[in-house]
Write a protein that holds these residues in place. Sequence first.
Motif, PDB file in Angstrom:
ATOM      1  N   THR A 170     -71.220 -97.195  -9.003  1.00  0.00           N
ATOM      2  CA  THR A 170     -72.087 -97.103  -7.822  1.00  0.00           C
ATOM      3  C   THR A 170     -72.773 -95.746  -7.761  1.00  0.00           C
ATOM      4  O   THR A 170     -73.991 -95.658  -7.570  1.00  0.00           O
ATOM      5  CB  THR A 170     -71.257 -97.337  -6.540  1.00  0.00           C
ATOM      6  N   HIS A 171     -72.006 -94.684  -7.944  1.00  0.00           N
ATOM      7  CA  HIS A 171     -72.572 -93.339  -7.844  1.00  0.00           C
ATOM      8  C   HIS A 171     -73.494 -93.003  -9.032  1.00  0.00           C
ATOM      9  O   HIS A 171     -74.532 -92.355  -8.851  1.00  0.00           O
ATOM     10  CB  HIS A 171     -71.451 -92.305  -7.691  1.00  0.00           C
ATOM     11  N   HIS A 175     -77.515 -92.185  -8.824  1.00  0.00           N
ATOM     12  CA  HIS A 175     -78.081 -90.962  -9.419  1.00  0.00           C
ATOM     13  C   HIS A 175     -79.194 -91.308 -10.424  1.00  0.00           C
ATOM     14  O   HIS A 175     -80.232 -90.656 -10.458  1.00  0.00           O
ATOM     15  CB  HIS A 175     -76.967 -90.153 -10.098  1.00  0.00           C
TER      16      HIS A 175
END
Length: 187
Positions: A170-171, A175
């Motif tokens: 997810t992160h 990004h």
Amino acid sequence: MQGMSERQYASHVGLSRGAIQKARMSGRLVLHADGSIDARASDARRASMTDPSKQRRDGAEAKLKPVPDAALSAVGDTLRESGIAPSPAGGGTTFLQAKTANEVLKAQERRLRLQRMKGEVIDRARATALVFRLAREERDAWANWPARIAALMAAELGLEAHAMQKVLETHVRAHLADLAEVATDFR
């Protein structure tokens, strides 16, 4: 004799006899049937066939013909880029200014060709394709990173591997989405 001899015509126009002979051989003179030179017609023909930059100037510089309007903006741009002030607006560009702009462009082209030969300049399309390929490889490497590293991180932290992988993905994807907004422009 109906017209002038070569010597007389040379004296008439202020050139050497050799120059008159060259003009006769190249067809820039009008001759009478007896081979003598028709001065008035020859003056007109020489004026129309001779490059203005190669004509002699007697003392004061002769008035140069203006360049057609279609070429004015290109000549003005080239002169400004090289630090030479073009004629004021509406004044017309002289043949000399156009020739100067042409020489500046030829010098710039030669410099660019030399830089390409030395490898200092690269093709824009090739550079764009290379950057695109490298960015895609980098994106793919980051997109695959959570799957490779999640189990190791989960073991170090004492967490469940699947949950760790989901959080990392997810992160990382967020990004990468932020990075995708950066646009490259090679102009």
